[in-house]
Design a protein around this motif. Structure first.
Motif, mmCIF file in Angstrom:
data_model
loop_
_atom_site.group_PDB
_atom_site.id
_atom_site.type_symbol
_atom_site.label_atom_id
_atom_site.label_comp_id
_atom_site.label_asym_id
_atom_site.label_seq_id
_atom_site.Cartn_x
_atom_site.Cartn_y
_atom_site.Cartn_z
ATOM 1 N N LYS A 58 0.848 -1.203 0.000
ATOM 2 C CA LYS A 58 0.000 0.000 0.000
ATOM 3 C C LYS A 58 0.876 1.243 0.000
ATOM 4 N N GLU A 59 0.407 2.268 -0.689
ATOM 5 C CA GLU A 59 1.182 3.500 -0.778
ATOM 6 C C GLU A 59 1.416 4.088 0.606
ATOM 7 N N HIS A 60 2.684 4.365 0.885
ATOM 8 C CA HIS A 60 3.072 4.940 2.172
ATOM 9 C C HIS A 60 3.475 6.397 2.003
ATOM 10 N N GLY A 61 3.972 6.752 0.832
ATOM 11 C CA GLY A 61 4.379 8.124 0.578
ATOM 12 C C GLY A 61 5.035 8.240 -0.782
ATOM 13 N N TYR A 62 5.261 9.472 -1.183
ATOM 14 C CA TYR A 62 5.927 9.710 -2.466
ATOM 15 C C TYR A 62 6.793 10.954 -2.395
ATOM 16 N N TRP A 63 7.714 11.061 -3.319
ATOM 17 C CA TRP A 63 8.730 12.095 -3.485
ATOM 18 C C TRP A 63 9.828 12.038 -2.431
ATOM 19 N N ARG A 64 9.497 11.753 -1.188
ATOM 20 C CA ARG A 64 10.502 11.661 -0.131
ATOM 21 C C ARG A 64 10.135 10.506 0.809
ATOM 22 N N VAL A 65 11.151 9.901 1.397
ATOM 23 C CA VAL A 65 10.926 8.859 2.394
ATOM 24 C C VAL A 65 10.726 9.560 3.742
ATOM 25 N N GLU A 66 9.581 9.350 4.346
ATOM 26 C CA GLU A 66 9.318 9.896 5.680
ATOM 27 C C GLU A 66 9.885 8.899 6.686
ATOM 28 N N GLU A 67 11.154 9.117 7.045
ATOM 29 C CA GLU A 67 11.899 8.128 7.815
ATOM 30 C C GLU A 67 11.217 7.728 9.123
ATOM 31 N N ASP A 68 10.888 8.692 9.962
ATOM 32 C CA ASP A 68 10.304 8.381 11.269
ATOM 33 C C ASP A 68 9.001 7.607 11.122
ATOM 34 N N ARG A 69 8.159 8.053 10.217
ATOM 35 C CA ARG A 69 6.862 7.396 10.003
ATOM 36 C C ARG A 69 7.055 5.973 9.467
ATOM 37 N N LEU A 70 7.981 5.818 8.515
ATOM 38 C CA LEU A 70 8.226 4.493 7.943
ATOM 39 C C LEU A 70 8.769 3.532 8.998
ATOM 40 N N LEU A 71 9.720 3.986 9.791
ATOM 41 C CA LEU A 71 10.282 3.132 10.836
ATOM 42 C C LEU A 71 9.212 2.759 11.863
ATOM 43 N N ARG A 72 8.368 3.711 12.224
ATOM 44 C CA ARG A 72 7.279 3.426 13.158
ATOM 45 C C ARG A 72 6.346 2.359 12.577
#
Length: 83
Positions: A58-72
């Motif tokens: 599922k789409e988590h984000g685009y253009w930039r990796v949102e590091e904190d959110r992705l790790l969480r």
């Protein structure tokens, strides 16, 4: 074991290169890259929004990796609702 993270990217895309470097730093070996040019469907769905990060398909984000959110969100079991 399949990767939970998929990066949809385009060759020659600077933001895609930055996203790849970020994913390799925060989740080494835990992601796969898919070239948008390999699929008409991906091109149609994501077009100019690359890079796109998918988590568990599922789409988590685009253009930039949102590091904190992705790790969480990686810390949650697959299928758990994300905020």
């Amino acid at each position: 074991m399949t990767s939970r993270i998929t990066l949809i990217s385009r060759d020659g895309c600077h933001l895609c290169e930055v996203a790849e470097q970020t994913l390799e730093r925060i989740a080494p070996g835990q992601w796969t890259r898919v070239a948008i040019g390999d699929s008409v469907e991906l091109e149609r769905d994501y077009g100019d929004r690359v890079p796109v990060v998918l988590l568990d398909g599922k789409e988590h984000g685009y253009w930039r990796v949102e590091e904190d959110r992705l790790l969480r969100d990686l810390g949650r079991p697959p299928g758990t609702p994300r905020l």
